[in-house]
Write a protein that holds these residues in place. Structure first.
Motif, PDB file in Angstrom:
ATOM      1  N   PRO A  15       0.817  -1.216   0.000  1.00 58.17           N
ATOM      2  CA  PRO A  15       0.000   0.000   0.000  1.00 58.17           C
ATOM      3  C   PRO A  15       0.852   1.269   0.000  1.00 58.17           C
ATOM      4  CG  PRO A  15      -0.894  -1.587   1.552  1.00 58.17           C
ATOM      5  CD  PRO A  15       0.422  -2.140   1.086  1.00 58.17           C
ATOM      6  N   GLU A  16       1.999   1.234   0.684  1.00 60.90           N
ATOM      7  CA  GLU A  16       2.880   2.397   0.735  1.00 60.90           C
ATOM      8  C   GLU A  16       3.447   2.713  -0.644  1.00 60.90           C
ATOM      9  OE1 GLU A  16       2.266   0.642   4.569  1.00 60.90           O
ATOM     10  OE2 GLU A  16       3.109  -0.267   2.754  1.00 60.90           O
ATOM     11  N   LEU A  17       3.781   1.672  -1.406  1.00 60.37           N
ATOM     12  CA  LEU A  17       4.294   1.868  -2.757  1.00 60.37           C
ATOM     13  C   LEU A  17       3.225   2.474  -3.658  1.00 60.37           C
ATOM     14  CD1 LEU A  17       6.776   1.303  -4.599  1.00 60.37           C
ATOM     15  CD2 LEU A  17       5.713  -0.882  -5.174  1.00 60.37           C
ATOM     16  N   VAL A  18       2.003   1.961  -3.569  1.00 58.69           N
ATOM     17  CA  VAL A  18       0.891   2.493  -4.361  1.00 58.69           C
ATOM     18  C   VAL A  18       0.644   3.957  -4.010  1.00 58.69           C
ATOM     19  CG1 VAL A  18      -1.581   2.309  -4.815  1.00 58.69           C
ATOM     20  CG2 VAL A  18      -0.193   0.228  -4.625  1.00 58.69           C
ATOM     21  N   GLU A  19       0.715   4.282  -2.730  1.00 57.64           N
ATOM     22  CA  GLU A  19       0.495   5.652  -2.278  1.00 57.64           C
ATOM     23  C   GLU A  19       1.510   6.609  -2.900  1.00 57.64           C
ATOM     24  OE1 GLU A  19      -1.387   8.661   0.224  1.00 57.64           O
ATOM     25  OE2 GLU A  19      -1.979   6.753  -0.672  1.00 57.64           O
ATOM     26  N   ARG A  20       2.753   6.172  -2.976  1.00 55.43           N
ATOM     27  CA  ARG A  20       3.785   7.018  -3.569  1.00 55.43           C
ATOM     28  C   ARG A  20       3.508   7.287  -5.035  1.00 55.43           C
ATOM     29  NH1 ARG A  20       9.053   4.061  -4.011  1.00 55.43           N
ATOM     30  NH2 ARG A  20       8.665   3.936  -6.236  1.00 55.43           N
ATOM     31  N   TYR A  21       3.223   6.239  -5.798  1.00 57.23           N
ATOM     32  CA  TYR A  21       2.927   6.425  -7.220  1.00 57.23           C
ATOM     33  C   TYR A  21       1.683   7.290  -7.401  1.00 57.23           C
ATOM     34  CZ  TYR A  21       6.384   3.168  -9.165  1.00 57.23           C
ATOM     35  OH  TYR A  21       7.545   2.566  -9.567  1.00 57.23           O
ATOM     36  N   TYR A  22       0.686   7.066  -6.556  1.00 59.73           N
ATOM     37  CA  TYR A  22      -0.567   7.806  -6.650  1.00 59.73           C
ATOM     38  C   TYR A  22      -0.349   9.300  -6.409  1.00 59.73           C
ATOM     39  CZ  TYR A  22      -5.311   9.344  -5.445  1.00 59.73           C
ATOM     40  OH  TYR A  22      -6.496  10.016  -5.389  1.00 59.73           O
ATOM     41  N   GLU A  23       0.291   9.640  -5.317  1.00 54.48           N
ATOM     42  CA  GLU A  23       0.446  11.053  -4.963  1.00 54.48           C
ATOM     43  C   GLU A  23       1.341  11.796  -5.950  1.00 54.48           C
ATOM     44  OE1 GLU A  23       1.218  12.148  -0.985  1.00 54.48           O
ATOM     45  OE2 GLU A  23      -0.808  11.533  -0.390  1.00 54.48           O
ATOM     46  N   LEU A  24       2.390  11.155  -6.438  1.00 53.24           N
ATOM     47  CA  LEU A  24       3.280  11.848  -7.364  1.00 53.24           C
ATOM     48  C   LEU A  24       2.662  11.982  -8.759  1.00 53.24           C
ATOM     49  CD1 LEU A  24       6.743  10.494  -6.207  1.00 53.24           C
ATOM     50  CD2 LEU A  24       5.692  12.714  -5.746  1.00 53.24           C
ATOM     51  N   THR A  25       1.724  11.096  -9.093  1.00 49.42           N
ATOM     52  CA  THR A  25       0.974  11.275 -10.340  1.00 49.42           C
ATOM     53  C   THR A  25       0.111  12.527 -10.264  1.00 49.42           C
ATOM     54  OG1 THR A  25       0.935   8.889 -10.760  1.00 49.42           O
ATOM     55  CG2 THR A  25      -0.719  10.213 -11.902  1.00 49.42           C
ATOM     56  N   LEU A  26      -0.346  12.870  -9.057  1.00 45.92           N
ATOM     57  CA  LEU A  26      -1.206  14.033  -8.858  1.00 45.92           C
ATOM     58  C   LEU A  26      -0.443  15.349  -8.872  1.00 45.92           C
ATOM     59  CD1 LEU A  26      -3.584  12.756  -6.025  1.00 45.92           C
ATOM     60  CD2 LEU A  26      -4.081  12.950  -8.468  1.00 45.92           C
ATOM     61  N   ARG A  27       0.876  15.302  -8.884  1.00 44.69           N
ATOM     62  CA  ARG A  27       1.648  16.545  -8.929  1.00 44.69           C
ATOM     63  C   ARG A  27       1.164  17.382 -10.112  1.00 44.69           C
ATOM     64  NH1 ARG A  27       4.415  20.811 -11.041  1.00 44.69           N
ATOM     65  NH2 ARG A  27       6.499  21.140 -10.155  1.00 44.69           N
ATOM     66  N   GLU A  28       0.938  18.661  -9.865  1.00 44.42           N
ATOM     67  CA  GLU A  28       0.361  19.553 -10.869  1.00 44.42           C
ATOM     68  C   GLU A  28       1.096  19.463 -12.211  1.00 44.42           C
ATOM     69  OE1 GLU A  28      -1.344  24.110 -10.863  1.00 44.42           O
ATOM     70  OE2 GLU A  28       0.403  23.616  -9.624  1.00 44.42           O
TER      71      GLU A  28
END
Length: 316
Positions: A217-230
């Motif tokens: 889950p921590e790995l998914v969270e990282r990919y998820y949040e950095l995809t959201l970078r403006e």
């Protein structure tokens, strides 16, 4: 007849409500980079100005290293993909890792140019900015394409080259992450701009691992949040459009540096037959294939993959 019509309208309304509910639950507009820095750019992260961008990087290990190691990530990844390698290397060597334009915390290029030639010019400017005369250049996937293109275009700046499941040739994927598929569909742009189901990110990451069970889950969270970078989602669409795989394959034979090729045997995105093509086209190159690993072997099994890299550099 009226009963049937009511039933059809009821089903249509239910479908609309379900779709609307799904969109609402997955609603994820862009996030300003400053809201992401605290979590994803703690020390030793730094930002340097290159080509009008604030480029996110980490520079660790002895600064007197005559040939620093520079690590480049792949599409939709970030410098964090090299965490395991850096831990194993920074005690002996200077290790620099970068969020490439369009990804991670660096974010989009101001001129919206994502051609590979632009990336090679970017790398030269990074070397100049950091005072790097010659480096060991390592790249995974799209970062591999940037690496060998840079080695070919600026051979005086690259002492050794390492390609990890690298792009370069036209290829036929046997498995493509769903996120990549959707990003390539123009009609979905208005939706994708503000919607990002976390399950889609999880599915995409699991897709590129040889053993999906290693995806946390921590790995998914990282990919998820950095995809959201403006700006990153728009940059991804442009990167696919401007730098299709294989357009510069004829230049690969021009690579003259000592080269190590690392590949996961279960890579379904860029299949292992591409590794054999690199070995054939780059004179004197070495190839190591890791049984059971996928498209990002350096992240999936840092210990095994960095051991092969250290052997290439004659490091203990």
């Amino acid at each position: 007849m009226k009963t049937l019509l009511k039933a059809v309208l009821g089903l249509l309304l239910l479908a609309v409500l379900l779709i609307a509910g799904g969109v609402a639950l997955s609603w994820a507009p862009d996030r300003p980079v400053d809201t992401l820095k605290a979590r994803w750019a703690p020390a030793p992260s730094q930002f340097i100005s290159v080509q009008g961008m604030q480029v996110h990087l980490r520079d660790e290990g002895p600064k007197d290293d005559p040939e620093p190691i520079v690590l480049l990530h792949g599409t939709s990844a970030s410098l964090h993909t090299w965490d395991g390698w850096v831990e194993a290397l920074k005690g002996q060597r200077r290790v620099i890792r970068i969020d490439l334009p369009g990804f991670g915390l660096t974010g989009p290029a101001p001129d919206n140019d994502y051609h590979l030639t632009r990336y090679t010019g970017f790398m030269k400017d990074v070397f100049d900015q950091l005072g790097l005369k010659k480096v060991v250049l390592v790249g995974n996937s799209f970062g591999g394409s940037v690496s060998w293109m840079t080695a070919q275009a600026h051979p005086e700046r690259v002492a050794r080259l390492v390609l990890v499941d690298s792009g370069g040739y036209p290829y036929k994927a046997t498995s493509v992450p769903i996120g990549f598929k959707l990003a390539a569909i123009p009609a979905l742009r208005p939706i994708i701009a503000n919607v990002l189901p976390r399950r889609m990110i999880e599915s995409s990451v699991r897709n590129v691992y040889g053993d999906p069970g290693k995806v946390t889950p921590e790995l998914v969270e990282r990919y998820y949040e950095l995809t959201l970078r403006e700006g990153n989602r728009g940059a991804l669409r442009e990167r696919f459009k401007q730098s299709p795989g294989g357009e510069n394959a004829g230049l690969i034979k021009g690579v003259k540096q000592p080269t190590l090729i690392l590949w996961g045997s279960k890579d379904g995105l860029i299949p292992p037959d591409n590794a054999e093509r690199f070995k054939q086209d780059i004179a004197g190159s070495q190839l190591v294939v890791f049984d059971g690993l996928g498209h990002v072997p350096q992240e999936e099994d840092p210990a095994q993959t960095v051991a092969a890299f250290k052997a290439f550099l004659n490091l203990k």
